[in-house]
Design a protein around this motif. Structure first.
Motif, PDB file in Angstrom:
ATOM      1  N   SER A 198       0.812  -1.218   0.000  1.00  0.00           N
ATOM      2  CA  SER A 198       0.000   0.000   0.000  1.00  0.00           C
ATOM      3  C   SER A 198       0.846   1.268   0.000  1.00  0.00           C
ATOM      4  O   SER A 198       0.312   2.379   0.084  1.00  0.00           O
ATOM      5  N   GLY A 199       2.177   1.090  -0.095  1.00  0.00           N
ATOM      6  CA  GLY A 199       3.061   2.239  -0.227  1.00  0.00           C
ATOM      7  C   GLY A 199       3.448   2.921   1.074  1.00  0.00           C
ATOM      8  O   GLY A 199       3.986   4.032   1.057  1.00  0.00           O
ATOM      9  N   MET A 200       3.222   2.280   2.200  1.00  0.00           N
ATOM     10  CA  MET A 200       3.564   2.866   3.494  1.00  0.00           C
ATOM     11  C   MET A 200       5.067   2.756   3.757  1.00  0.00           C
ATOM     12  O   MET A 200       5.744   1.855   3.242  1.00  0.00           O
ATOM     13  N   ASP A 201       5.582   3.657   4.585  1.00  0.00           N
ATOM     14  CA  ASP A 201       6.966   3.579   5.056  1.00  0.00           C
ATOM     15  C   ASP A 201       7.031   2.491   6.127  1.00  0.00           C
ATOM     16  O   ASP A 201       6.413   2.635   7.197  1.00  0.00           O
ATOM     17  N   LEU A 202       7.773   1.430   5.865  1.00  0.00           N
ATOM     18  CA  LEU A 202       7.726   0.265   6.755  1.00  0.00           C
ATOM     19  C   LEU A 202       8.344   0.541   8.117  1.00  0.00           C
ATOM     20  O   LEU A 202       7.877   0.011   9.133  1.00  0.00           O
ATOM     21  N   ASP A 203       9.392   1.345   8.175  1.00  0.00           N
ATOM     22  CA  ASP A 203       9.959   1.692   9.482  1.00  0.00           C
ATOM     23  C   ASP A 203       8.938   2.459  10.317  1.00  0.00           C
ATOM     24  O   ASP A 203       8.811   2.240  11.526  1.00  0.00           O
ATOM     25  N   GLY A 204       8.214   3.342   9.667  1.00  0.00           N
ATOM     26  CA  GLY A 204       7.164   4.086  10.374  1.00  0.00           C
ATOM     27  C   GLY A 204       6.032   3.194  10.827  1.00  0.00           C
ATOM     28  O   GLY A 204       5.499   3.352  11.926  1.00  0.00           O
ATOM     29  N   VAL A 205       5.669   2.230   9.969  1.00  0.00           N
ATOM     30  CA  VAL A 205       4.621   1.274  10.340  1.00  0.00           C
ATOM     31  C   VAL A 205       5.045   0.465  11.561  1.00  0.00           C
ATOM     32  O   VAL A 205       4.277   0.274  12.513  1.00  0.00           O
ATOM     33  N   LEU A 206       6.279  -0.010  11.536  1.00  0.00           N
ATOM     34  CA  LEU A 206       6.773  -0.826  12.653  1.00  0.00           C
ATOM     35  C   LEU A 206       6.735  -0.041  13.957  1.00  0.00           C
ATOM     36  O   LEU A 206       6.318  -0.561  15.000  1.00  0.00           O
ATOM     37  N   ALA A 207       7.151   1.228  13.911  1.00  0.00           N
ATOM     38  CA  ALA A 207       7.152   2.048  15.116  1.00  0.00           C
ATOM     39  C   ALA A 207       5.734   2.328  15.607  1.00  0.00           C
ATOM     40  O   ALA A 207       5.437   2.193  16.804  1.00  0.00           O
ATOM     41  N   ALA A 208       4.844   2.688  14.688  1.00  0.00           N
ATOM     42  CA  ALA A 208       3.496   3.082  15.088  1.00  0.00           C
ATOM     43  C   ALA A 208       2.648   1.886  15.525  1.00  0.00           C
ATOM     44  O   ALA A 208       1.985   1.922  16.564  1.00  0.00           O
ATOM     45  N   VAL A 209       2.668   0.820  14.711  1.00  0.00           N
ATOM     46  CA  VAL A 209       1.879  -0.367  15.057  1.00  0.00           C
ATOM     47  C   VAL A 209       2.432  -1.023  16.316  1.00  0.00           C
ATOM     48  O   VAL A 209       1.680  -1.490  17.177  1.00  0.00           O
ATOM     49  N   GLY A 210       3.765  -1.019  16.426  1.00  0.00           N
ATOM     50  CA  GLY A 210       4.390  -1.628  17.597  1.00  0.00           C
ATOM     51  C   GLY A 210       4.118  -0.894  18.890  1.00  0.00           C
ATOM     52  O   GLY A 210       4.341  -1.431  19.978  1.00  0.00           O
TER      53      GLY A 210
END
Length: 296
Positions: A198-210
């Motif tokens: 979906s084009g998300m920044d994966l490092d940002g996803v990991l930080a936010a979801v985590g």
């Protein structure tokens, strides 16, 4: 009086990490492994070495075993150069391998015949976690004195030790825990593939979801490997975990417990094997999912 060294048989990913923790706590550790390279690495870290399990048992009162199969454990216990050659009165064996409940019971019987006390004590955590002492021990057995002696040693290499009761409960607890590990690891991979597509920044996803309700230990531990897509440095090899998958399935079948989520997840690890990923870290299920619907 000088304290006797602690023995460690099996110096693979987990065994080497646990022996390093024991040495970091100031204890001498006598190591043995049939792989000469692993034995040499142990010596290079400052460990003592033995030429056989028999020699190791003669120098230690407590031995930690970390092995890959019941056949290896049988050889280590009662083989020609095993821990229990002849009698081994009072020897305490902290058996940390992930095997079936029946295999652990057979091992205890062999040890009992020689006067040794074998405790069923699998570890929960990856090799990476073991290197930092961030693992949990599921200690089970029927000798309070042996468990007390084992706990003192386990606390040198584990974040926590849970006495889960009678012999065999340690293995049952580990299989229950690994069911969750299998599902959570696959769920983390599925979520990160979705984020990537979906084009998300994966490092940002990991930080936010985590940091939210979707957090899991597997997302935190294996998420960075999934993002890097480098699975070559394995803290839990697919080939090893496939053995655990089979043990969990058999355990659930034996007690008649439904496992629909686990069964779906198990297919991903089998696909990893079919793709030749045996020696990769189990985070590679991210790559397996990517391959199921490749982007043009």
């Amino acid at each position: 009086m000088r304290t006797k060294p602690i023995g460690v048989v099996g110096l693979g990913i987990m065994g080497s990490a646990m022996s390093a923790s024991l040495m970091a706590s100031g204890r001498d550790v006598v190591g043995f492994d049939i792989d000469a390279a692993r034995l040499g690495e142990h010596a290079g870290r400052g460990g003592l070495t033995a030429a056989s399990a028999t020699e190791l048992a003669a120098r230690c009162d407590v031995v930690v075993t970390s092995l890959t199969s019941s056949r290896a454990l049988e050889a280590v216990l009662t083989g020609p150069d095993g821990l229990c050659v002849g009698d081994a009165p009072g020897l305490i064996i902290i058996e940390t391998s992930t095997l079936s409940p029946d295999e652990k019971s057979q091992a205890r019987h062999r040890a009992d015949e020689r006067g040794a006390v074998l405790l069923d004590c699998p570890m929960s955590g990856t090799g990476q976690q073991a290197r930092s002492g961030d693992i949990v021990a599921y200690l089970s057995g029927d000798s309070s004195a042996a468990k007390a002696a084992a706990t003192e040693i386990l606390l040198m290499m584990c974040r926590a030790v849970y006495d889960v009761g009678t012999f065999g409960n340690g293995t049952r607890m580990k299989l229950i825990a690994n069911l969750l590990v299998a599902v959570h690891n696959a769920a983390a991979a599925e979520a990160l593939v979705l984020a990537k597509r979906s084009g998300m920044d994966l490092d940002g996803v990991l930080a936010a979801v985590g940091d939210g309700a979707g957090a899991s230990r597997m997302l935190a531990v294996r998420g960075p490997l999934m993002i890097s897509e480098d699975f070559s440095t394995a803290t839990m090899r697919v080939s090893t975990f496939q053995k655990d998958i089979d043990l969990i399935a058999a355990f659930a079948s034996d007690v008649g417990s439904p496992t629909p989520l686990f069964s779906a997840t198990a297919d991903l690890y089998r696909m990893a094997v079919e793709q030749g990923r045996d020696d990769e870290d189990t985070a590679c299920v991210f790559g397996v999912l990517e391959s199921l619907n490749p982007r043009p």
